[in-house]
Motif scaffolding. Structure first.
Motif, short mmCIF file in Angstrom:
data_model
loop_
_atom_site.label_atom_id
_atom_site.label_comp_id
_atom_site.label_asym_id
_atom_site.label_seq_id
_atom_site.Cartn_x
_atom_site.Cartn_y
_atom_site.Cartn_z
N UNK A 179 11.40 -2.26 -18.32
CA UNK A 179 12.01 -2.53 -19.61
C UNK A 179 13.48 -2.79 -19.41
N UNK A 180 13.96 -3.89 -19.96
CA UNK A 180 15.38 -4.23 -19.89
C UNK A 180 15.90 -4.32 -21.32
N UNK A 181 16.75 -3.37 -21.71
CA UNK A 181 17.35 -3.41 -23.04
C UNK A 181 18.53 -4.36 -23.00
N UNK A 182 18.37 -5.50 -23.61
CA UNK A 182 19.40 -6.54 -23.60
C UNK A 182 19.08 -7.57 -24.67
N UNK A 183 20.10 -8.35 -25.03
CA UNK A 183 19.94 -9.48 -25.94
C UNK A 183 19.82 -10.74 -25.11
N UNK A 184 18.91 -11.59 -25.46
CA UNK A 184 18.77 -12.88 -24.78
C UNK A 184 19.83 -13.81 -25.34
N UNK A 185 20.61 -14.41 -24.45
CA UNK A 185 21.65 -15.33 -24.90
C UNK A 185 21.34 -16.79 -24.55
N UNK A 186 20.47 -17.00 -23.57
CA UNK A 186 20.11 -18.38 -23.21
C UNK A 186 18.89 -18.36 -22.30
N UNK A 187 18.16 -19.46 -22.36
CA UNK A 187 17.04 -19.68 -21.45
C UNK A 187 17.28 -21.01 -20.76
N UNK A 188 17.22 -21.01 -19.44
CA UNK A 188 17.41 -22.24 -18.66
C UNK A 188 16.12 -22.53 -17.90
N UNK A 189 15.23 -23.34 -18.48
CA UNK A 189 13.95 -23.60 -17.83
C UNK A 189 14.06 -24.38 -16.53
N UNK A 190 15.11 -25.18 -16.38
CA UNK A 190 15.26 -25.93 -15.13
C UNK A 190 15.55 -25.01 -13.94
N UNK A 191 16.39 -24.02 -14.19
CA UNK A 191 16.71 -23.05 -13.14
C UNK A 191 15.78 -21.83 -13.16
N UNK A 192 14.94 -21.74 -14.19
CA UNK A 192 14.03 -20.62 -14.41
C UNK A 192 14.78 -19.29 -14.44
N UNK A 193 15.77 -19.23 -15.33
CA UNK A 193 16.52 -18.00 -15.54
C UNK A 193 16.70 -17.76 -17.03
N UNK A 194 16.83 -16.49 -17.37
CA UNK A 194 17.15 -16.05 -18.72
C UNK A 194 18.49 -15.34 -18.64
N UNK A 195 19.44 -15.75 -19.48
CA UNK A 195 20.73 -15.08 -19.54
C UNK A 195 20.62 -13.97 -20.58
N UNK A 196 21.13 -12.79 -20.22
CA UNK A 196 21.09 -11.64 -21.13
C UNK A 196 22.46 -10.99 -21.19
N UNK A 197 22.70 -10.28 -22.29
CA UNK A 197 23.92 -9.51 -22.47
C UNK A 197 23.51 -8.11 -22.91
N UNK A 198 24.43 -7.17 -22.81
CA UNK A 198 24.14 -5.80 -23.22
C UNK A 198 23.58 -5.79 -24.63
N UNK A 199 22.64 -4.89 -24.89
CA UNK A 199 21.97 -4.84 -26.19
C UNK A 199 22.89 -4.40 -27.31
N UNK A 200 23.88 -3.55 -27.01
CA UNK A 200 24.76 -3.09 -28.08
C UNK A 200 25.85 -4.12 -28.34
N UNK A 201 26.40 -4.06 -29.53
CA UNK A 201 27.39 -5.05 -29.96
C UNK A 201 28.67 -4.99 -29.13
N UNK A 202 28.97 -3.82 -28.56
CA UNK A 202 30.19 -3.67 -27.79
C UNK A 202 30.03 -4.08 -26.32
N UNK A 203 28.79 -4.33 -25.91
CA UNK A 203 28.54 -4.65 -24.51
C UNK A 203 29.17 -5.97 -24.11
N UNK A 204 29.78 -5.95 -22.96
CA UNK A 204 30.40 -7.18 -22.45
C UNK A 204 29.69 -7.58 -21.17
N UNK A 205 29.93 -8.79 -20.78
CA UNK A 205 29.35 -9.26 -19.54
C UNK A 205 27.90 -9.65 -19.74
N UNK A 206 27.33 -10.18 -18.72
CA UNK A 206 25.95 -10.60 -18.82
C UNK A 206 25.30 -10.62 -17.46
N UNK A 207 24.08 -11.07 -17.47
CA UNK A 207 23.29 -11.09 -16.26
C UNK A 207 22.29 -12.22 -16.40
N UNK A 208 21.75 -12.64 -15.30
CA UNK A 208 20.68 -13.63 -15.33
C UNK A 208 19.45 -13.03 -14.66
#
Length: 180
Positions: free
Chosen positions: A72-101
């Motif tokens: 389980x990954x608690x995060x908000x999805x910010x983008x989906x890139x089907x060409x690179x097959x990655x999902x960009x996510x950010x911290x689930x809370x409103x104050x969370x900064x940064x992101x991950x793929x």
């Protein structure tokens, strides 16, 4: 290398798909990750009951997926890139900064629906919805104020689909002083 499956959303559809895949596929060959913005399973069909004042269980997703091998990954999805097959996510809370793929081989998009006001004036400022626990609780607070001193108890439910009918009947049953 394991086949990476990412399921976006842990509502009825996402949780069901993830659970089925976990039961049917070998954990030696697959890795299943569910991405969801909130830690609780939202029983969306029961949100009219929450709005009407009833207590409805909101189980933790960590408990729902315990022992299944599902990550389980608690995060908000910010983008989906089907060409690179990655999902960009950010911290689930409103104050969370940064992101991950998160890389994937198979993606299941089960993020559900959102309320649309269709540009109707006044909807954003005055209407309530029952699409999730926070919005159902806001409606419950409003219904509580209508029941208090100076409240007229009139409630207008817009929509004659399942959600509208369920909301009207739950309010009528749980709060007989209100006129729906």
């Amino acid at each position: 290398m394991k086949h990476r499956i990412i399921v976006l959303g842990a509502g009825y559809a996402g949780a069901y798909v993830a659970g089925n895949l976990a039961r049917r596929l070998s954990p030696e060959d697959t890795e299943i990750t569910v991405v969801n913005a909130v830690p609780h399973f939202v029983q969306r069909m029961r949100m009219p009951q929450v709005a009407a004042g009833q207590e409805v269980e909101a189980p933790l997703l960590a408990d729902v997926f315990a022992g299944t091998g599902i990550r389980l990954r608690l995060a908000r999805v910010t983008a989906v890139d089907p060409l690179r097959q990655v999902v960009a996510v950010a911290a689930a809370d409103a104050d969370g900064e940064g992101g991950d793929e998160l890389g994937y081989d198979t993606l299941v998009y089960a993020l559900g629906s959102r309320v649309a006001d269709h540009g109707v004036p006044g909807v954003a400022e005055h209407a309530f919805d029952v699409t999730g626990r926070p919005s159902a609780l806001r409606l419950r607070e409003r219904l509580d104020r209508l029941s208090g001193p100076g409240g007229n108890g009139n409630v207008l439910v817009v929509g004659d689909g399942l959600t509208g009918i369920e909301t009207a009947t739950e309010i009528a049953e749980s709060r007989p002083g209100h006129v729906c």
